[in-house]
Design a protein around this motif. Sequence first.
Motif, PDB file in Angstrom:
ATOM      1  N   ILE A 229       0.798  -0.812   0.154  1.00 40.03           N
ATOM      2  CA  ILE A 229       0.399   0.190  -0.041  1.00 40.03           C
ATOM      3  C   ILE A 229       1.164   1.194   0.030  1.00 40.03           C
ATOM      4  O   ILE A 229       0.469   2.598  -0.702  1.00 40.03           O
ATOM      5  CB  ILE A 229      -0.653   0.239   1.525  1.00 40.03           C
TER       6      ILE A 229
ATOM      7  N   VAL B 193      -6.569   3.041   3.635  1.00 43.07           N
ATOM      8  CA  VAL B 193      -6.808   1.888   2.541  1.00 43.07           C
ATOM      9  C   VAL B 193      -6.970   0.803   3.359  1.00 43.07           C
ATOM     10  O   VAL B 193      -8.385  -0.199   2.987  1.00 43.07           O
ATOM     11  CB  VAL B 193      -6.019   2.296   1.763  1.00 43.07           C
ATOM     12  N   LEU B 194      -5.815   0.040   4.290  1.00 46.89           N
ATOM     13  CA  LEU B 194      -5.596  -0.893   4.767  1.00 46.89           C
ATOM     14  C   LEU B 194      -6.789  -1.466   5.379  1.00 46.89           C
ATOM     15  O   LEU B 194      -7.764  -2.878   5.469  1.00 46.89           O
ATOM     16  CB  LEU B 194      -5.090  -1.445   6.168  1.00 46.89           C
TER      17      LEU B 194
ATOM     18  N   ASP C  22     -10.631   0.204   5.111  1.00 42.68           N
ATOM     19  CA  ASP C  22     -11.218  -0.035   4.345  1.00 42.68           C
ATOM     20  C   ASP C  22     -11.260  -1.497   3.497  1.00 42.68           C
ATOM     21  O   ASP C  22     -12.010  -2.053   3.163  1.00 42.68           O
ATOM     22  CB  ASP C  22     -11.297   1.115   2.730  1.00 42.68           C
ATOM     23  N   VAL C  23     -10.352  -2.091   3.106  1.00 44.53           N
ATOM     24  CA  VAL C  23     -10.357  -4.053   2.456  1.00 44.53           C
ATOM     25  C   VAL C  23      -9.985  -4.552   3.410  1.00 44.53           C
ATOM     26  O   VAL C  23     -10.059  -5.417   3.020  1.00 44.53           O
ATOM     27  CB  VAL C  23      -8.527  -3.488   1.796  1.00 44.53           C
TER      28      VAL C  23
ATOM     29  N   THR D 147      -6.185  -5.057   8.127  1.00 44.22           N
ATOM     30  CA  THR D 147      -5.482  -4.462   9.015  1.00 44.22           C
ATOM     31  C   THR D 147      -4.932  -5.281   9.754  1.00 44.22           C
ATOM     32  O   THR D 147      -3.579  -5.049  10.382  1.00 44.22           O
ATOM     33  CB  THR D 147      -6.356  -3.387  10.301  1.00 44.22           C
TER      34      THR D 147
ATOM     35  N   ARG E 133      -2.196  -6.675   8.202  1.00 49.24           N
ATOM     36  CA  ARG E 133      -0.773  -5.579   7.750  1.00 49.24           C
ATOM     37  C   ARG E 133       0.250  -6.271   7.627  1.00 49.24           C
ATOM     38  O   ARG E 133       1.359  -5.518   6.687  1.00 49.24           O
ATOM     39  CB  ARG E 133      -0.814  -4.508   8.884  1.00 49.24           C
TER      40      ARG E 133
ATOM     41  N   LYS F 184      -7.899  -8.423  -2.726  1.00 48.86           N
ATOM     42  CA  LYS F 184      -8.684  -7.067  -1.911  1.00 48.86           C
ATOM     43  C   LYS F 184      -7.210  -5.854  -1.682  1.00 48.86           C
ATOM     44  O   LYS F 184      -7.011  -4.882  -1.347  1.00 48.86           O
ATOM     45  CB  LYS F 184      -8.761  -7.896  -0.425  1.00 48.86           C
ATOM     46  N   LEU F 185      -5.953  -6.778  -1.236  1.00 49.41           N
ATOM     47  CA  LEU F 185      -4.709  -6.067  -1.269  1.00 49.41           C
ATOM     48  C   LEU F 185      -4.680  -4.912  -2.582  1.00 49.41           C
ATOM     49  O   LEU F 185      -4.210  -4.208  -2.881  1.00 49.41           O
ATOM     50  CB  LEU F 185      -3.560  -7.211  -1.281  1.00 49.41           C
TER      51      LEU F 185
ATOM     52  N   GLY G  45      -6.885  -2.541  -2.909  1.00 46.88           N
ATOM     53  CA  GLY G  45      -6.808  -1.550  -2.134  1.00 46.88           C
ATOM     54  C   GLY G  45      -5.182  -0.532  -2.588  1.00 46.88           C
ATOM     55  O   GLY G  45      -5.597   1.092  -2.644  1.00 46.88           O
TER      56      GLY G  45
ATOM     57  N   LEU H  55     -16.752  -3.149  -1.845  1.00 43.27           N
ATOM     58  CA  LEU H  55     -15.766  -2.745  -2.561  1.00 43.27           C
ATOM     59  C   LEU H  55     -15.823  -1.236  -3.650  1.00 43.27           C
ATOM     60  O   LEU H  55     -16.055   0.269  -3.817  1.00 43.27           O
ATOM     61  CB  LEU H  55     -14.119  -2.127  -2.605  1.00 43.27           C
TER      62      LEU H  55
END
Length: 259
Positions: free
Chosen positions: A104, A135-136, A138-139, A142, A145, A159-160, A163, A193
Amino acid sequence: MTQMPTPSLETRDLTIRFGGHVAVNAVSCAFQPGTLTAIVGPNGAGKTTYFNLISGQLKASAGQVLLNGRDLSGMSPSARTHAGIGRAFQLTSLFPNLTVMENIRLALQSRQHLGLDLLHVWSHHKELVQRAERVLEDVALTARRDATAASLPHGDQRKLEVGMLMALEPAVYMFDEPTAGMSVDEVPVILDLIRSLKSQRDKTILLVEHKMDVVRELADRIIVLHNGALMADGEPEAVIASPVVQQAYLGLAPVEDAA
């Protein structure tokens, strides 16, 4: 007479030939902000090739790609990304040995033209750290990470990738089968998303998708490619109900011929 606004994205007679085969044949389409357009068609129809021409992975034999009226036709894929075209691929395109957060971060640094020195850049740009955290969240990554991208299950890799695309803040989002290979439980996160991006109303979204339930749910407009040519273009219900589309794409008999 009311003048139509300049499209956020437009292709004019976009064409590519491979030897004697015309894979995309003079496709002209204009796309407006706040609209999600699904691009459908049978296998080999030219959908992904059309995407590759727009994002610059392939060089057109003829025609133009314009972003807000600016001709991008001679630009490289990276230059088109910086101009505002964001592309998520059918197969994930991540930095496998970097962590989720580092992936990210690199996308954010690219957006800000800050180079690739992770430590130096991030010690001086706290606002980027906060943006990366958002952003983490949102997708829904977290909790992952610090995991490397390569160690993630397929759904989390998708998903990443979304992101990273969000971190680039493009004007145009291009999703090539975003739910491909995902489990039933993972699909709603990606669709949510995309729904969230669509709700911003200033983004233009193009979606290649085989799953018609996803197309019906998300699309404001459907364009149908067949043998590289534009065969239909319009509101989802009308396009799906069209006899020529049912025959060519869905493999059904035309309505007027049905028993």
